[in-house]
Design a protein around this motif. Structure first.
Motif, short mmCIF file in Angstrom:
data_model
loop_
_atom_site.label_atom_id
_atom_site.label_comp_id
_atom_site.label_asym_id
_atom_site.label_seq_id
_atom_site.Cartn_x
_atom_site.Cartn_y
_atom_site.Cartn_z
N ARG A 70 0.82 -1.21 0.00
CA ARG A 70 0.00 0.00 0.00
C ARG A 70 0.85 1.26 0.00
N GLY A 71 1.93 1.26 0.76
CA GLY A 71 2.79 2.43 0.81
C GLY A 71 2.28 3.49 1.77
N HIS A 72 3.16 4.39 2.16
CA HIS A 72 2.82 5.39 3.18
C HIS A 72 1.75 6.37 2.71
N ALA A 73 1.90 6.93 1.53
CA ALA A 73 0.98 7.96 1.06
C ALA A 73 -0.44 7.42 0.88
N ARG A 74 -0.55 6.29 0.19
CA ARG A 74 -1.88 5.74 -0.06
C ARG A 74 -2.52 5.21 1.22
N LEU A 75 -1.70 4.65 2.15
CA LEU A 75 -2.25 4.17 3.42
C LEU A 75 -2.74 5.33 4.27
N THR A 76 -2.00 6.45 4.25
CA THR A 76 -2.45 7.64 4.98
C THR A 76 -3.79 8.14 4.44
N ALA A 77 -3.91 8.20 3.12
CA ALA A 77 -5.17 8.65 2.52
C ALA A 77 -6.31 7.69 2.85
N TRP A 78 -6.01 6.40 2.81
CA TRP A 78 -7.05 5.39 3.12
C TRP A 78 -7.56 5.55 4.55
N LEU A 79 -6.67 5.78 5.49
CA LEU A 79 -7.06 5.97 6.90
C LEU A 79 -7.81 7.29 7.08
N ALA A 80 -7.32 8.35 6.42
CA ALA A 80 -7.96 9.67 6.56
C ALA A 80 -9.38 9.64 6.01
N ASN A 81 -9.62 8.91 4.93
CA ASN A 81 -10.97 8.81 4.37
C ASN A 81 -11.94 8.10 5.32
N ARG A 82 -11.41 7.35 6.26
CA ARG A 82 -12.24 6.64 7.24
C ARG A 82 -12.27 7.33 8.60
N GLY A 83 -11.86 8.59 8.60
CA GLY A 83 -12.00 9.41 9.80
C GLY A 83 -11.00 9.13 10.89
N VAL A 84 -9.84 8.59 10.56
CA VAL A 84 -8.83 8.29 11.57
C VAL A 84 -8.03 9.55 11.89
N ARG A 85 -7.95 9.90 13.15
CA ARG A 85 -7.14 11.03 13.57
C ARG A 85 -5.67 10.63 13.56
N GLY A 86 -4.81 11.56 13.15
CA GLY A 86 -3.40 11.26 13.08
C GLY A 86 -3.10 10.14 12.12
N ALA A 87 -3.77 10.16 10.96
CA ALA A 87 -3.62 9.07 9.98
C ALA A 87 -2.17 8.93 9.53
N ASP A 88 -1.45 10.05 9.41
CA ASP A 88 -0.07 9.99 8.96
C ASP A 88 0.80 9.22 9.96
N ALA A 89 0.60 9.48 11.25
CA ALA A 89 1.39 8.81 12.29
C ALA A 89 1.05 7.32 12.34
N VAL A 90 -0.24 6.98 12.23
CA VAL A 90 -0.64 5.58 12.24
C VAL A 90 -0.03 4.83 11.05
N ALA A 91 -0.10 5.46 9.87
CA ALA A 91 0.47 4.83 8.68
C ALA A 91 1.97 4.67 8.81
N GLY A 92 2.64 5.67 9.37
CA GLY A 92 4.09 5.59 9.54
C GLY A 92 4.49 4.47 10.50
#
Length: 400
Positions: A194-216
């Motif tokens: 999935r990769g960092h960028a696409r995983l961050t977007a996927w989490l953000a679209n589902r309302g996850v706070r701090g999606a970038d940190a979770v994906a990282g």
């Protein structure tokens, strides 16, 4: 024709499908003993037959929960008062009577005889509508919370078998974003693809706070494990299913919390109970259910004793001052005072000051917490008696 008695004692061995009732007279002789189906018509028929035996009937049951709810409601509707004889007491008393058989009829007889000899059992009050609603809601909430804990433990166990680094990376009991991540990606290879960028977007679209940190964090864990473990595909499906169920349970618990809060705040003394630091609407509702009518407690000591916060002496001969933890008390009531005391010491105030004072005197954490819970039981009883909210400052003394 049998002569009508002045007093009889009716013991009921309650059950889900049927009850067994036994009636004894002043001498302990059995006058009536029958099986009663747990239905309104059968209970009313038996009630009429028992009331015909004497001028006054004294009732005792060994269960005060849902199994005996209809029986207790019908007794109350006909002006009959029942007392609660604990199963522990019935078990001990059984050894005082002849025979070793264990039957419903014998248990009902022992309950009746125990009630005849002892007059100190607590009366059972049929709860009002508000108390009944709170009892059902709090019990249902406890079941949901227990299911959530079980599922989280199962999820962590399965995830450890395929992706142990990710299992250690998050606290799944408190991190919603981590659960959302597991509904879509459970294996190291899937996270890397999935990769960092696409995983961050996927989490953000589902309302996850701090999606970038979770994906990282997830990507870092995936880079640390390059080996695919046996059973990974099946385990991934199980993890995704468990994560979805936990998220659904969270929504159900939030909904039940709202219902408990709204129902509890309809209680006439809800504001007083919530004014005590550490007592929110959930613990307040559990207190109302566990404590029942405050008039049943003559003083604050009786309330604390019912919660198991008063030590019991076990002296013999020259051995005195031998205090032990009680064995018979309300576990729910003790839990309310213990958890509320634990919450109250987080913030500055008289509760934290009292806790720190006990720690300075040499008490361990649990000992100081129980001492605080005992003090809080006295304070809450006094607040409810005086019908006033809690204030950190002492009330102004008034002349009698």
């Amino acid at each position: 024709m049998t002569k009508r008695k002045a007093h009889v004692w009716a013991g009921v061995d309650a059950g889900k499908g049927h009850h067994w009732a036994a009636v004894v007279d002043e001498a302990g002789a059995t006058l009536w003993s029958k099986r009663i189906d747990n239905g309104e018509s059968a209970i009313l028929t038996a009630l009429g037959e028992i009331l015909e035996l004497a001028d006054e009937a004294h009732w005792a049951v060994d269960i005060s929960g849902t199994s005996s709810a209809l029986l207790l409601a019908l007794l109350a509707a006909h002006g009959q008062q029942a007392v609660y004889v604990p199963g522990r007491t019935v078990n001990r008393m059984s050894g005082a009577y002849r025979g070793e058989a264990k039957t419903d009829a014998r248990d009902a007889y022992v309950i009746a005889e125990t009630a005849r000899h002892r007059r100190d059992f607590a009366s059972i009050e049929v709860p009002a509508q508000l108390a009944a609603d709170l009892a059902l809601l709090t019990a249902h909430r406890a079941d949901l919370v227990a299911d959530r804990v079980r599922m989280i433990n199962r999820l962590r166990d399965v995830l450890t078998g395929i992706f142990p680094v990710l299992e250690r990376a998050f606290d799944y009991s408190a991190h919603k974003g981590a659960l959302v991540l597991l509904t879509g990606y459970q294996s190291p290879a899937a996270v890397r693809r999935r990769g960092h960028a696409r995983l961050t977007a996927w989490l953000a679209n589902r309302g996850v706070r701090g999606a970038d940190a979770v994906a990282g964090t997830a990507l870092e864990a995936a880079q640390a494990q390059q080996t695919a473990l046996p059973g990974e595909d099946a385990a991934a499906r199980i993890v995704a299913d468990l994560a979805a169920q936990i998220l659904s349970l969270d929504d159900r618990i939030k909904d039940i919390d709202r219902q408990v809060r709204e129902t509890f705040r309809a209680h006439p003394q809800a504001e007083i109970i919530e004014s005590l630091p550490g007592m929110g609407p959930i613990l307040g509702a559990e207190f109302v259910v566990a404590a029942g009518d405050l008039s049943a407690y003559a003083d604050a000591g009786h309330l604390a004793s019912a919660a198991g916060l008063v030590p019991v002496p076990r002296d013999s001969g020259r051995r005195t001052g031998n205090l032990h933890r009680p064995k018979r008390y309300s576990r729910r009531l003790r839990r309310v005072f213990y958890l509320s005391a634990q919450s109250s010491i987080i913030r500055e105030g008289p509760n934290r000051d009292f806790y720190l004072k006990k720690r300075a005197e040499g008490c361990k954490h649990v000992q100081a917490l129980i001492a605080l819970a005992r003090r809080r039981a006295s304070v809450l009883w006094a607040l409810l008696r005086d019908n006033r909210p809690f204030t950190p400052a002492l009330p102004v003394a008034q002349a009698a």
